[in-house]
Design an enzyme around this catalytic site. Sequence first.
Site, PDB file in Angstrom:
ATOM      1  N   ALA A  61      -7.412   5.210 -27.228  1.00 35.55           N
ATOM      2  CA  ALA A  61      -6.552   4.765 -26.120  1.00 35.55           C
ATOM      3  C   ALA A  61      -5.911   3.453 -26.532  1.00 35.55           C
ATOM      4  O   ALA A  61      -6.426   2.737 -27.388  1.00 35.55           O
ATOM      5  CB  ALA A  61      -7.402   4.580 -24.863  1.00 35.55           C
ATOM      6  N   GLY A 100     -10.552   7.776 -27.876  1.00 33.82           N
ATOM      7  CA  GLY A 100      -9.789   8.812 -27.189  1.00 33.82           C
ATOM      8  C   GLY A 100      -9.192   9.812 -28.150  1.00 33.82           C
ATOM      9  O   GLY A 100      -8.920  10.955 -27.788  1.00 33.82           O
ATOM     10  N   GLU A 103     -11.915  12.254 -28.672  1.00 34.01           N
ATOM     11  CA  GLU A 103     -12.041  12.999 -27.406  1.00 34.01           C
ATOM     12  C   GLU A 103     -10.916  14.017 -27.277  1.00 34.01           C
ATOM     13  O   GLU A 103     -11.117  15.133 -26.805  1.00 34.01           O
ATOM     14  CB  GLU A 103     -12.036  12.028 -26.228  1.00 34.01           C
ATOM     15  N   GLU A 123     -16.012   3.045 -28.858  1.00 30.86           N
ATOM     16  CA  GLU A 123     -15.822   2.345 -27.584  1.00 30.86           C
ATOM     17  C   GLU A 123     -16.890   1.286 -27.338  1.00 30.86           C
ATOM     18  O   GLU A 123     -16.624   0.230 -26.780  1.00 30.86           O
ATOM     19  CB  GLU A 123     -15.808   3.337 -26.426  1.00 30.86           C
TER      20      GLU A 123
END
Length: 649
Positions: A61, A100, A103, A123
């Site tokens: 992200a 992300g 993910e 993260e």
Amino acid sequence: MSISIAREGDIARVTLDNPPVNALGQAQREGLADAVAQTNAMDGLRAVVLHCAGRSFVAGADIREFGKPPEPPHLPDVLAQIEGARVPWVAAIHGTALGGGLELALACRYRVAARGAKLGLPEVTLGLIPGAGGTVRLPRIVPATQALQMVAGGKPVAAAQAAEWGLIDHLADGDALEAAVQFAATVAKRRDPGPVLARPVQNPDPAAFDALADRLTKRARGQHSPIEAVAALRRALTLPAPEAMAAEREAFLRLRDDPQSKALAHVFFAERGAARLDRLKGVAVPAPERVGVVGGGTMGAGIASACLLAGLRVTLLEQTADAAQAAQDRVTGILQDSLSRGVIAPDRHAALVAQFTATHDPTALADAQLVIEAVFEDFDVKKAVLAQLESVTPPECVLATNTSYLDVNALAATMSDPSRLVGLHFFSPAHVMKLLEIVVPDGVSDTALATGAALAKALGKIMVFAGVCDGFIANRIMSAYRAACEHMLEAGATPWEVDAAMVDFGFPMGIYQMQDLAGLDIAWAMRKRRAAEGKRPADYVRIPDILCEAGRFGRKAGRGWYDYTTGKPVPDPEVERVIAAESARKGIARRPFTAEDIMARILSVMQAEGAAILREGIASRAADIDVVMINAFGFPRWTGGPMYLRDAS
Ligand code: T1G
């Protein structure tokens, strides 16, 4: 728009292009949601291949959005659309798939990765946990213990390891996109494994999982995210997927507002910002490929090894054949250790050894592009070495001094061309410690400075530029808080109370255990040299000298601040007696110190010295001082650093 769609027969290709690392911001999430809608509407499609332009797959992200309220479409929702798409999506992974990004790949039905790719959920290093299903999908595709290590440890794994665990469906020796398109053509013939979220969790060794969970919890040392990561994995193993996903999202959003994640985002950008220096904007120099090192002691061998491990050709110069052989043995020992720890592969180890020469012939440095002197910390010795280097190297060869305390401007002034000299202050062990202080002498040329920075980047160092002063940034602040701690000892604290306060605050170890590890004799010799030059402060504390006079040189001597006869550091009543006697000799009435008193004093001294360093222009940003203190002395990252704490208070 950073997302494009192309159709080739019955395969659609979705390309994400958001330089430099394909971070997922609001626009990219919107583009992906749109790509699902468009490809769902395509008839006769067999599969969708998702890949990224540029040097890597999605790096996560967009961390720059963290300070703002999350904007729709939210990543978990976009990934659910991909997972439920009309035809299977195949992720083509090259470079890194992180956070992300991984993910996103987990929401795809299949994953194809280039052999050199890395995959991870870092993260937790940002004070977060995965917020888009990573903690719930990952243990459904790799064994839970491995999933826990990835999520709570935060370290990426190589694609080959990921393939072994089942995270990757196909490992590509060549181009990941090409391999993914070929793989996509076969999906119709494969047994559909179904969406990752619909698969059962894998926990083949619950005892191993629990043991790792305990270890990671103990290692958290006051950090919130590793604790939350362990809790998230436990939920993934025990709750239905939808509940585990909802709980993950709640924890992620809570951590996003936690001061620790804000501090860690500050450090993330501070470490990258520190490498920027206005005067070097537009100064392009090639990274040196042939480096010389003068001096094959601990530092010289460490620096040579750091350069070799970065793939550079290294020539190390010592004074005699025997000294050169000893240096050769030190360096090959370090490389052998890197090999045995799996840091380098056998074929790479052989190549690195072949790129190393240890010699006592100064003319061997004639083709070096940069030479670092790491000889004895004495002005006249370094002056003579620099003079010799000026005579044996071409004028365009940059010369660097690794001095810790000497005046780099004064050293430059002894040279016929001072513009060639830059300071490169490595921290020991130089092939391990990430921090490199680049010391900027008054007369250094932009080219020489840029070459030093290019070397730092090539070595993968975290570089911070420092002006010339006693101790630059790190050692100057260290000297200030070391003195403050010694005054606290005279005033009533004990070394064990100081160390305990620092460890409780988040340091890996306290200043006195650290000194015992490094050895007390080195600093003692420095203090005696300074006393001989008349540089002894009025409020000088004699306690460390008394310990050294008694031969208490630290762990290596079996005794220092602590007693090591049991192999572990044990508080020593003899040291307390020495301290009490010094307090009495100075007429100081001892008083008790709480851990809060001790840390308040240490922080205020660090911050005051940092403010002076900024005022004098030795550092150009307060954030640079945070980067130095975190990477040189283990100041807890999740606090943001001493200056961040000052500005946040
Ligand atoms: N967001 C925004 N900018 C980023 C970024 C990111 N995720 N990663 C890198 N950059 C910028 C960086 O600031 C620098 O900018 C440039 O890219 C090059 O970076 C929902 C919420 C990918 C291994 O933690 O580890 O996903 O200085 O100098 O050495 O669960 O960047 O050029 O202006 O580091 O080649 C998780 C962080 C996010 C990965 C490349 N992802 N990045 O290293 O280049 S949280 C991460 C890295 C998340 C989800 C959660 C490294 C790298 P500038 P660089 P590099």
